[in-house]
Scaffold this active site. Structure first.
Site, PDB file in Angstrom:
ATOM      1  N   HIS A  78       0.871  -1.196   0.000  1.00  0.00           N
ATOM      2  CA  HIS A  78       0.000   0.000   0.000  1.00  0.00           C
ATOM      3  C   HIS A  78       0.897   1.232   0.000  1.00  0.00           C
ATOM      4  O   HIS A  78       1.300   1.734   1.057  1.00  0.00           O
ATOM      5  CB  HIS A  78      -0.908  -0.038   1.232  1.00  0.00           C
ATOM      6  CG  HIS A  78      -1.924   1.068   1.280  1.00  0.00           C
ATOM      7  ND1 HIS A  78      -3.122   0.955   1.941  1.00  0.00           N
ATOM      8  CD2 HIS A  78      -1.918   2.324   0.744  1.00  0.00           C
ATOM      9  CE1 HIS A  78      -3.798   2.095   1.830  1.00  0.00           C
ATOM     10  NE2 HIS A  78      -3.079   2.949   1.108  1.00  0.00           N
ATOM     11  N   HIS A 134      -9.347   0.969  -1.541  1.00  0.00           N
ATOM     12  CA  HIS A 134      -9.336   1.624  -0.232  1.00  0.00           C
ATOM     13  C   HIS A 134     -10.771   1.550   0.300  1.00  0.00           C
ATOM     14  O   HIS A 134     -11.714   1.936  -0.403  1.00  0.00           O
ATOM     15  CB  HIS A 134      -8.962   3.094  -0.367  1.00  0.00           C
ATOM     16  CG  HIS A 134      -7.506   3.362  -0.561  1.00  0.00           C
ATOM     17  ND1 HIS A 134      -6.777   2.812  -1.577  1.00  0.00           N
ATOM     18  CD2 HIS A 134      -6.643   4.145   0.147  1.00  0.00           C
ATOM     19  CE1 HIS A 134      -5.518   3.247  -1.483  1.00  0.00           C
ATOM     20  NE2 HIS A 134      -5.413   4.058  -0.460  1.00  0.00           N
ATOM     21  N   GLU A 163     -11.300   3.396   5.632  1.00  0.00           N
ATOM     22  CA  GLU A 163     -10.275   4.300   6.178  1.00  0.00           C
ATOM     23  C   GLU A 163     -11.037   5.378   6.958  1.00  0.00           C
ATOM     24  O   GLU A 163     -10.972   5.430   8.173  1.00  0.00           O
ATOM     25  CB  GLU A 163      -9.431   4.921   5.058  1.00  0.00           C
ATOM     26  CG  GLU A 163      -8.347   5.881   5.566  1.00  0.00           C
ATOM     27  CD  GLU A 163      -7.593   6.613   4.440  1.00  0.00           C
ATOM     28  OE1 GLU A 163      -8.094   6.655   3.293  1.00  0.00           O
ATOM     29  OE2 GLU A 163      -6.505   7.169   4.729  1.00  0.00           O
ATOM     30  N   ASP A 209       1.808   3.975   2.852  1.00  0.00           N
ATOM     31  CA  ASP A 209       0.782   4.825   2.227  1.00  0.00           C
ATOM     32  C   ASP A 209       1.409   5.985   1.438  1.00  0.00           C
ATOM     33  O   ASP A 209       1.587   5.871   0.227  1.00  0.00           O
ATOM     34  CB  ASP A 209      -0.193   5.341   3.291  1.00  0.00           C
ATOM     35  CG  ASP A 209      -1.573   5.651   2.746  1.00  0.00           C
ATOM     36  OD1 ASP A 209      -1.807   5.392   1.550  1.00  0.00           O
ATOM     37  OD2 ASP A 209      -2.429   6.152   3.501  1.00  0.00           O
ATOM     38  N   ASP A 210       1.720   7.082   2.140  1.00  0.00           N
ATOM     39  CA  ASP A 210       2.318   8.257   1.490  1.00  0.00           C
ATOM     40  C   ASP A 210       3.484   8.719   2.365  1.00  0.00           C
ATOM     41  O   ASP A 210       3.385   9.724   3.076  1.00  0.00           O
ATOM     42  CB  ASP A 210       1.263   9.371   1.375  1.00  0.00           C
ATOM     43  CG  ASP A 210       0.066   8.920   0.563  1.00  0.00           C
ATOM     44  OD1 ASP A 210       0.167   8.892  -0.673  1.00  0.00           O
ATOM     45  OD2 ASP A 210      -0.957   8.562   1.173  1.00  0.00           O
TER      46      ASP A 210
HETATM   47  N1  HPA Z   1      -6.507   7.367   1.094  1.00  0.00           N
HETATM   48  C1  HPA Z   1      -7.165   7.690  -0.004  1.00  0.00           C
HETATM   49  N2  HPA Z   1      -6.574   8.166  -1.083  1.00  0.00           N
HETATM   50  C2  HPA Z   1      -5.267   8.350  -1.057  1.00  0.00           C
HETATM   51  C3  HPA Z   1      -4.527   8.052   0.051  1.00  0.00           C
HETATM   52  C4  HPA Z   1      -5.179   7.512   1.191  1.00  0.00           C
HETATM   53  O1  HPA Z   1      -4.604   7.201   2.255  1.00  0.00           O
HETATM   54  N3  HPA Z   1      -3.257   8.354  -0.262  1.00  0.00           N
HETATM   55  C5  HPA Z   1      -3.220   8.803  -1.521  1.00  0.00           C
HETATM   56  N4  HPA Z   1      -4.438   8.805  -2.021  1.00  0.00           N
HETATM   57 ZN    ZN Z   2      -3.640   4.812   0.451  1.00  0.00          ZN
END
Ligand code: HPA
Ligand code: ZN
Length: 346
Positions: free
Chosen positions: A14, A194, A197, A275-276
């Site tokens: 991810h 996703h 979340e 993630d990022d």
């Molecule tokens: N969630 C949804 N979209 C996204 C995310 C995330 O954590 N990171 C980059 N795009």
């Molecule tokens: Zn993500």
């Protein structure tokens, strides 16, 4: 335990490649492309990384990637990620990219995929890291736009392993993309999404039942629904959990409150991911370290997280087994070092 978390071989499942865009690289690529960044300095940009929720992060995430224009830019972005991932013992990565965020700015799909693919090939040679690409649809855009993106990607066939769903979750349920995902599967692609979340457990059900996903990305809110939790455990449906992301986007107020340990206790096939990482304060090894210390993860739990990452991957059985035996070797090596340290202290 910290040493074990660091040395375990891991798969990252991810990871948004655009979310690995470090401020220093944003500025240097902007300069190369003669684009002005609306921040005075790297420090000023970093200071803006104070997020209230997913949307406040997405606003900066899309702004940052606006400086990516050429194949070289996409290559440099991915090459920087592979270098960092290698240092943290990532041996396999399944990488999301957001084509609509680029094609909408007039950047051709080919430029994006060629740049990313070249960096992936080089990193296989240089570090031995294997990787796959997952094309994500922006769920806050229309299903028609997703369908057009899918059609333009069909010619890349096995350069892409799966399609996914990201961006603003609440109000954009998986059901909106059922037809797109049906077509993706009919063309031989796997699916992930996703879900759970910020969105409710119902979205996780929809991703499983309507989009027929192989993994749920995040999925942390699944535990609010006991029947869904039972289903996820029974089916061993993997959840790609991103601990530092969840804290930075205020899904949990503190890492100590994260439900990752609870998932492992319940038998959920959870994995740790970043993630990022450029925006959330750490790559996958940093996420392992932070989760280990906040949740007091033990040896068995750390090993399970590493093994889960390979079980949940889209590798062939042969490749998976090779990586799983690398995990066994790393554990044995760590145990030997520990024995040695204990003897020395006697
Ligand atoms: N969630 C949804 N979209 C996204 C995310 C995330 O954590 N990171 C980059 N795009
Ligand atoms: Zn993500």
């Amino acid at each position: 335990m910290e040493k074990l978390a660091a040395t375990l071989p891991k798969a990252e499942l991810h990871l948004h490649i655009e979310g690995t865009f470090e401020p220093e690289l944003i500025f240097s690529i902007a300069e190369r492309n003669k684009i002005k960044v609306p921040f005075a300095s790297v420090e000023a940009l970093k200071a803006a990384y104070e997020f209230q929720d997913l949307q406040s992060f997405l606003d900066l995430y899309y702004a940052g990637m606006n400086v990516l224009k050429t194949e070289q830019d996409f290559h440099d972005l991915a090459a920087a990620y592979f270098e960092k991932a290698h240092v943290q013992n990532v041996v396999h990565a399944e990488i999301f990219f957001d084509p609509q965020a680029h094609t909408a700015r007039g950047i051709p799909f080919d430029v994006v995929i060629e740049g990313l693919s070249k960096a992936a090939e080089e990193s296989k040679q240089k570090y031995g890291i294997t990787s796959k690409l997952i094309m994500c649809f922006l769920r806050d855009q229309s299903a028609q736009s997703a369908m057009e993106t899918l059609d333009s990607a069909l010619k890349y066939g096995d350069r892409i392993v799966a399609v996914g769903l990201d961006s603003a979750e609440v109000g954009n349920p998986p059901s909106k993309f059922k037809d797109v995902f049906d077509k993706a599967r009919a063309n031989g692609w796997l699916t992930v999404a996703h879900a759970g979340e910020e969105g409710p457990p119902e979205y996780v059900w929809e991703a499983i039942k309507l989009l027929k996903v192989s993994r749920i990305d995040h999925g942390i809110r699944s535990l609010e629904d006991p029947e869904l939790t039972r289903h996820i455990v029974e089916e061993q449906m993997p959840l790609t959990v991103c601990p530092l992301s969840n804290v930075r986007l205020k899904v949990f107020s503190h890492l100590k409150q994260h439900n990752l340990k609870r998932m492992l206790e319940l038998g959920v096939r959870a994995t740790i991911n970043s993630d990022d990482p450029a925006y959330f304060g750490g790559y996958v090894g940093d996420n392992f370290q932070a989760a280990q210390s906040a949740l007091d993860l033990n040896q068995d739990e750390l090993e399970r997280l590493a093994r889960n990452s390979f079980h949940a991957s889209f590798l062939s059985d042969g490749e998976r087994n090779t990586y799983l035996s690398m995990v066994d070797d790393a554990v044995k090596h760590w145990q030997n070092l520990r024995k040695h340290d204990l003897c020395q202290h006697e």
